[in-house]
Design a protein around this motif. Structure first.
Motif, PDB file in Angstrom:
ATOM      1  N   ILE A   1       0.842  -1.211   0.000  1.00  0.00           N
ATOM      2  CA  ILE A   1       0.000   0.000   0.000  1.00  0.00           C
ATOM      3  C   ILE A   1       0.867   1.247   0.000  1.00  0.00           C
ATOM      4  N   HIS A   2       1.864   1.298   0.919  1.00  0.00           N
ATOM      5  CA  HIS A   2       2.724   2.471   1.056  1.00  0.00           C
ATOM      6  C   HIS A   2       4.105   2.125   0.502  1.00  0.00           C
ATOM      7  N   ASN A   3       4.395   2.574  -0.695  1.00  0.00           N
ATOM      8  CA  ASN A   3       5.678   2.253  -1.315  1.00  0.00           C
ATOM      9  C   ASN A   3       6.326   3.489  -1.936  1.00  0.00           C
ATOM     10  N   ALA A   4       7.641   3.507  -1.955  1.00  0.00           N
ATOM     11  CA  ALA A   4       8.388   4.600  -2.589  1.00  0.00           C
ATOM     12  C   ALA A   4       9.759   4.078  -2.984  1.00  0.00           C
ATOM     13  N   GLU A   5      10.218   4.502  -4.149  1.00  0.00           N
ATOM     14  CA  GLU A   5      11.567   4.157  -4.593  1.00  0.00           C
ATOM     15  C   GLU A   5      12.120   5.314  -5.411  1.00  0.00           C
ATOM     16  N   GLY A   6      13.446   5.351  -5.514  1.00  0.00           N
ATOM     17  CA  GLY A   6      14.112   6.434  -6.220  1.00  0.00           C
ATOM     18  C   GLY A   6      15.283   6.961  -5.413  1.00  0.00           C
ATOM     19  N   THR A   7      15.776   8.115  -5.817  1.00  0.00           N
ATOM     20  CA  THR A   7      16.956   8.702  -5.193  1.00  0.00           C
ATOM     21  C   THR A   7      16.685  10.142  -4.779  1.00  0.00           C
ATOM     22  N   ALA A   8      17.208  10.525  -3.624  1.00  0.00           N
ATOM     23  CA  ALA A   8      17.133  11.914  -3.163  1.00  0.00           C
ATOM     24  C   ALA A   8      18.544  12.497  -3.137  1.00  0.00           C
ATOM     25  N   LYS A   9      18.669  13.746  -3.591  1.00  0.00           N
ATOM     26  CA  LYS A   9      19.971  14.401  -3.619  1.00  0.00           C
ATOM     27  C   LYS A   9      19.866  15.816  -3.037  1.00  0.00           C
ATOM     28  N   ILE A  10      20.881  16.198  -2.277  1.00  0.00           N
ATOM     29  CA  ILE A  10      21.043  17.587  -1.841  1.00  0.00           C
ATOM     30  C   ILE A  10      22.044  18.221  -2.804  1.00  0.00           C
ATOM     31  N   ILE A  11      21.617  19.226  -3.544  1.00  0.00           N
ATOM     32  CA  ILE A  11      22.481  19.830  -4.564  1.00  0.00           C
ATOM     33  C   ILE A  11      22.705  21.309  -4.244  1.00  0.00           C
ATOM     34  N   PRO A  12      23.940  21.696  -3.918  1.00  0.00           N
ATOM     35  CA  PRO A  12      24.256  23.110  -3.667  1.00  0.00           C
ATOM     36  C   PRO A  12      24.192  23.918  -4.964  1.00  0.00           C
ATOM     37  N   LEU A  13      23.736  25.147  -4.845  1.00  0.00           N
ATOM     38  CA  LEU A  13      23.676  26.039  -5.992  1.00  0.00           C
ATOM     39  C   LEU A  13      24.782  27.088  -5.880  1.00  0.00           C
ATOM     40  N   SER A  14      25.022  27.756  -6.975  1.00  0.00           N
ATOM     41  CA  SER A  14      26.115  28.742  -7.010  1.00  0.00           C
ATOM     42  C   SER A  14      25.843  29.957  -6.126  1.00  0.00           C
ATOM     43  N   ASN A  15      24.568  30.187  -5.779  1.00  0.00           N
ATOM     44  CA  ASN A  15      24.230  31.334  -4.913  1.00  0.00           C
ATOM     45  C   ASN A  15      24.197  30.950  -3.436  1.00  0.00           C
ATOM     46  N   ASN A  16      24.793  29.790  -3.121  1.00  0.00           N
ATOM     47  CA  ASN A  16      24.889  29.270  -1.755  1.00  0.00           C
ATOM     48  C   ASN A  16      23.580  28.673  -1.231  1.00  0.00           C
ATOM     49  N   ASP A  17      22.525  28.664  -2.050  1.00  0.00           N
ATOM     50  CA  ASP A  17      21.310  27.949  -1.690  1.00  0.00           C
ATOM     51  C   ASP A  17      21.474  26.489  -2.080  1.00  0.00           C
ATOM     52  N   SER A  18      20.497  25.679  -1.728  1.00  0.00           N
ATOM     53  CA  SER A  18      20.521  24.262  -2.096  1.00  0.00           C
ATOM     54  C   SER A  18      19.125  23.820  -2.500  1.00  0.00           C
ATOM     55  N   ILE A  19      19.072  22.749  -3.260  1.00  0.00           N
ATOM     56  CA  ILE A  19      17.788  22.161  -3.590  1.00  0.00           C
ATOM     57  C   ILE A  19      17.786  20.689  -3.185  1.00  0.00           C
ATOM     58  N   LEU A  20      16.601  20.207  -2.906  1.00  0.00           N
ATOM     59  CA  LEU A  20      16.390  18.773  -2.729  1.00  0.00           C
ATOM     60  C   LEU A  20      15.848  18.264  -4.055  1.00  0.00           C
TER      61      LEU A  20
END
Length: 209
Positions: free
Chosen positions: A117-136
């Protein structure tokens, strides 16, 4: 001894008190706020229940779910998973990635609850940006369909302390979420795909910094 005037006063006072009590009784429902959250009947046709639940807004679903049994919740989640209402999003990496970051400062693999019923697969990444922010960034994501799925960065899998990234944009594909600059990634190091309606986990990915 009571004279006639005193008797009349007592009678009038009693009648007045009775009138006040009756008036209060009749008028009070207009001023008393009541609330009821009845669960969907256990013997209701599942397709009807699913359709009714789907048409509710998010707050109504949360209130209704509080009074549902675990069996009813699971039946509803099975209906969502089998509904075919899957969505896909493939966001490009059209962002300014920091050259020093080698494109990722952290990678984690999703582990689903995997109970059918509850399933999830894949990859998560923390990616820094050039303006010192980051994205998930969630890549190759595949999540069972469910009501009101959210993305959290949490301290654990229980969702007791988390940063809310908002609703999951799609249950399949690649997607980006801005990480608030004041987020302590050493503390909030676990990505959750969380069903807000039923307060259950679909899958998690823990970063090892």
């Amino acid at each position: 001894m009571l004279n006639k005037d005193n008797v009349k006063k007592i009678i009038y006072s009693a009648i007045g008190a009775l009138v006040i009590l009756v008036t209060v009784y009749l008028v009070s429902p207009l001023f008393i706020s009541t609330e009821i959250n009845e669960p969907l009947p256990p013997n209701i046709n599942s397709s009807v229940a699913f359709e009714e639940f789907s048409k509710m807004n998010e707050d109504e679903r949360v209130k209704t779910a509080r009074n549902m049994t675990n069996e009813q919740k699971n039946q509803m989640l099975v209906q969502f998973a089998e509904s075919g209402n899957n969505s896909r999003l493939d966001e490009d990496m059209n962002i300014n990635i920091s050259a020093e970051s080698n494109q990722s400062s952290g990678t984690a693999t999703f582990v689903g609850v995997n109970d059918g019923i509850h399933n999830a697969e894949g990859t998560a990444k923390i990616i820094p940006l050039s303006n010192n922010d980051s994205i998930l960034r969630l890549e190759n994501l595949k999540v069972s369909n469910g009501p009101d799925l959210y993305v959290y960065l949490s301290t654990d899998k229980g969702g007791s302390d988390f940063v809310n990234f908002g609703k999951l944009k799609a249950n399949n594909g690649n997607q980006n979420y801005n990480i608030p600059s004041d987020t302590d990634l050493s503390k909030y190091n676990t990505v959750l795909i969380w069903c807000k309606a039923f307060s259950v986990l679909f899958g998690s990915a823990e970063f090892k910094f």
